[in-house]
Design a protein around this motif. Sequence first.
Motif, PDB file in Angstrom:
ATOM      1  N   SER A  85       1.094  -1.181   0.208  1.00 50.56           N
ATOM      2  CA  SER A  85       0.222  -0.264  -0.399  1.00 50.56           C
ATOM      3  C   SER A  85       0.437   1.476   0.466  1.00 50.56           C
ATOM      4  N   LEU A  86       1.809   0.973  -0.966  1.00 45.48           N
ATOM      5  CA  LEU A  86       2.919   2.528  -1.033  1.00 45.48           C
ATOM      6  C   LEU A  86       1.924   3.599  -1.207  1.00 45.48           C
ATOM      7  N   LYS A  87       2.267   4.618  -0.417  1.00 42.77           N
ATOM      8  CA  LYS A  87       2.375   5.978  -0.794  1.00 42.77           C
ATOM      9  C   LYS A  87       2.769   6.876  -1.077  1.00 42.77           C
ATOM     10  N   LEU A  88       2.967   8.552  -1.504  1.00 47.69           N
ATOM     11  CA  LEU A  88       3.132   9.030  -2.526  1.00 47.69           C
ATOM     12  C   LEU A  88       4.616   9.403  -1.545  1.00 47.69           C
ATOM     13  N   GLU A  89       4.078   9.733   0.181  1.00 48.10           N
ATOM     14  CA  GLU A  89       5.253  10.216   0.849  1.00 48.10           C
ATOM     15  C   GLU A  89       5.627   9.024   1.571  1.00 48.10           C
ATOM     16  N   ASP A  90       5.901   7.814   0.942  1.00 46.97           N
ATOM     17  CA  ASP A  90       7.327   6.281   1.121  1.00 46.97           C
ATOM     18  C   ASP A  90       8.070   6.634  -0.113  1.00 46.97           C
ATOM     19  N   THR A  91       8.830   8.368  -1.147  1.00 37.92           N
ATOM     20  CA  THR A  91       9.621   8.146  -2.056  1.00 37.92           C
ATOM     21  C   THR A  91      10.738   8.815  -0.813  1.00 37.92           C
ATOM     22  N   ALA A  92      12.002   8.066  -1.379  1.00 34.72           N
ATOM     23  CA  ALA A  92      12.609   8.233  -0.473  1.00 34.72           C
ATOM     24  C   ALA A  92      14.185   7.025  -1.090  1.00 34.72           C
ATOM     25  N   ALA A  93      15.274   7.369  -0.265  1.00 31.23           N
ATOM     26  CA  ALA A  93      16.004   5.999  -0.712  1.00 31.23           C
ATOM     27  C   ALA A  93      16.272   5.450   0.332  1.00 31.23           C
ATOM     28  N   TYR A  94      16.252   4.276   0.363  1.00 31.79           N
ATOM     29  CA  TYR A  94      15.774   3.762   1.228  1.00 31.79           C
ATOM     30  C   TYR A  94      17.013   2.745   1.777  1.00 31.79           C
ATOM     31  N   TYR A  95      18.019   2.757   2.908  1.00 32.92           N
ATOM     32  CA  TYR A  95      18.880   2.101   3.211  1.00 32.92           C
ATOM     33  C   TYR A  95      19.076   0.970   4.449  1.00 32.92           C
ATOM     34  N   CYS A  96      19.785  -0.032   3.998  1.00 38.87           N
ATOM     35  CA  CYS A  96      19.617  -0.813   5.050  1.00 38.87           C
ATOM     36  C   CYS A  96      21.233  -0.809   5.893  1.00 38.87           C
ATOM     37  N   ALA A  97      21.241  -0.969   7.528  1.00 39.19           N
ATOM     38  CA  ALA A  97      22.228  -0.728   8.486  1.00 39.19           C
ATOM     39  C   ALA A  97      22.223  -2.166   8.653  1.00 39.19           C
ATOM     40  N   ALA A  98      23.909  -1.821   9.771  1.00 40.23           N
ATOM     41  CA  ALA A  98      24.080  -3.467  10.381  1.00 40.23           C
ATOM     42  C   ALA A  98      24.540  -2.815  11.571  1.00 40.23           C
ATOM     43  N   THR A  99      24.051  -3.449  12.984  1.00 38.79           N
ATOM     44  CA  THR A  99      24.978  -3.271  14.198  1.00 38.79           C
ATOM     45  C   THR A  99      24.767  -4.687  14.763  1.00 38.79           C
ATOM     46  N   LEU A 100      25.820  -4.686  15.616  1.00 37.16           N
ATOM     47  CA  LEU A 100      26.385  -6.101  16.414  1.00 37.16           C
ATOM     48  C   LEU A 100      25.194  -5.651  18.152  1.00 37.16           C
ATOM     49  N   LEU A 101      25.105  -3.954  18.162  1.00 39.34           N
ATOM     50  CA  LEU A 101      24.320  -3.970  19.445  1.00 39.34           C
ATOM     51  C   LEU A 101      22.672  -4.663  19.615  1.00 39.34           C
ATOM     52  N   GLY A 102      21.893  -5.086  20.509  1.00 39.99           N
ATOM     53  CA  GLY A 102      20.793  -5.316  20.190  1.00 39.99           C
ATOM     54  C   GLY A 102      20.051  -4.616  20.618  1.00 39.99           C
ATOM     55  N   ARG A 103      20.227  -3.102  20.862  1.00 33.47           N
ATOM     56  CA  ARG A 103      19.233  -1.888  21.707  1.00 33.47           C
ATOM     57  C   ARG A 103      18.915  -0.799  21.376  1.00 33.47           C
ATOM     58  N   ARG A 104      18.376  -0.470  21.236  1.00 34.26           N
ATOM     59  CA  ARG A 104      17.715   1.207  20.911  1.00 34.26           C
ATOM     60  C   ARG A 104      18.088   0.750  18.885  1.00 34.26           C
ATOM     61  N   LEU A 105      17.311  -0.224  18.126  1.00 32.87           N
ATOM     62  CA  LEU A 105      17.421  -0.295  17.147  1.00 32.87           C
ATOM     63  C   LEU A 105      17.166   1.336  16.254  1.00 32.87           C
ATOM     64  N   SER A 106      16.225   1.680  16.857  1.00 34.58           N
ATOM     65  CA  SER A 106      16.068   3.114  16.015  1.00 34.58           C
ATOM     66  C   SER A 106      16.404   4.011  15.516  1.00 34.58           C
ATOM     67  N   SER A 107      17.901   3.330  16.448  1.00 34.71           N
ATOM     68  CA  SER A 107      18.316   5.446  16.446  1.00 34.71           C
ATOM     69  C   SER A 107      19.388   4.841  15.611  1.00 34.71           C
ATOM     70  N   ARG A 108      19.522   6.267  13.995  1.00 36.23           N
ATOM     71  CA  ARG A 108      20.664   5.562  13.495  1.00 36.23           C
ATOM     72  C   ARG A 108      22.372   5.309  14.242  1.00 36.23           C
ATOM     73  N   ASP A 109      22.531   6.542  15.650  1.00 35.09           N
ATOM     74  CA  ASP A 109      24.039   6.009  15.702  1.00 35.09           C
ATOM     75  C   ASP A 109      24.353   5.022  16.705  1.00 35.09           C
ATOM     76  N   VAL A 110      23.396   3.470  16.018  1.00 29.46           N
ATOM     77  CA  VAL A 110      24.000   2.363  16.933  1.00 29.46           C
ATOM     78  C   VAL A 110      24.508   1.563  15.956  1.00 29.46           C
ATOM     79  N   TYR A 111      23.976   1.624  14.628  1.00 29.29           N
ATOM     80  CA  TYR A 111      24.086   0.734  13.445  1.00 29.29           C
ATOM     81  C   TYR A 111      26.187   1.235  12.788  1.00 29.29           C
ATOM     82  N   ASP A 112      26.889   0.686  12.315  1.00 27.70           N
ATOM     83  CA  ASP A 112      28.347   0.275  11.992  1.00 27.70           C
ATOM     84  C   ASP A 112      28.543   0.725  10.629  1.00 27.70           C
ATOM     85  N   TYR A 113      27.360  -0.257  10.105  1.00 33.16           N
ATOM     86  CA  TYR A 113      28.288  -0.182   8.121  1.00 33.16           C
ATOM     87  C   TYR A 113      26.211   0.065   7.877  1.00 33.16           C
ATOM     88  N   TRP A 114      26.567   0.556   6.904  1.00 33.19           N
ATOM     89  CA  TRP A 114      25.189   1.229   5.736  1.00 33.19           C
ATOM     90  C   TRP A 114      25.529   0.620   4.429  1.00 33.19           C
TER      91      TRP A 114
END
Length: 124
Positions: A85-114
Motif C-alpha cells: 500500500s505504498l504512498k507518495l510520502e514513501d518516496t525516498a532512498a532506502y538504506y539498510c544498516a547493520a549493528t552488533l548491538l541489540g538495543r536502540r535499534l531505531s537510532s541511526r547512531d547504533v549502526y556501524d555499517y550502511w
Amino acid sequence: QVQLVESGGGLVQAGDSLRLSCAASGRTFTSNAMGWFRQAPGKEREFVAAISRSGSTLYNTDAVKGRFIISRDNAKNTVYLQMNSLKLEDTAAYYCAATLLGRRLSSRDVYDYWGQGTQVTVSS
C-alpha cells in the motif's frame, strides 16, 4: 567489516507493493541486528524498521502503520522489507544498516555499517 547491498527499488504507483532486499557479507550475519532507514530529499534519514538477531521486529509505526514488514533469511544473509500500500510520502532512498548491538535499534547512531541505498519512487 560488513558489506551491504540493497536492491529492489523502483518506480511504482500509489497502492502498489515492493520488496527491498539487502544482501550482507563479511561479518557473520547472525551476529547483526539489521535496520531499514529512508531519506527523502531535504529531509533527515529516518528509521523505518529493524529486526534483531533473534527475529524480534520494531517499526516506525507512525510512518508505516502496518504496511511494511521486515524479515530476515539467515541462510541467505539477507534482510527484506516488504512494502505494501505504498504512498507518495514513501518516496525516498532506502538504506539498510547493520549493528552488533541489540538495543536502540531505531537510532541511526547504533549502526556501524550502511548500504549504498536503493531509490523508491511512488507516483500518483
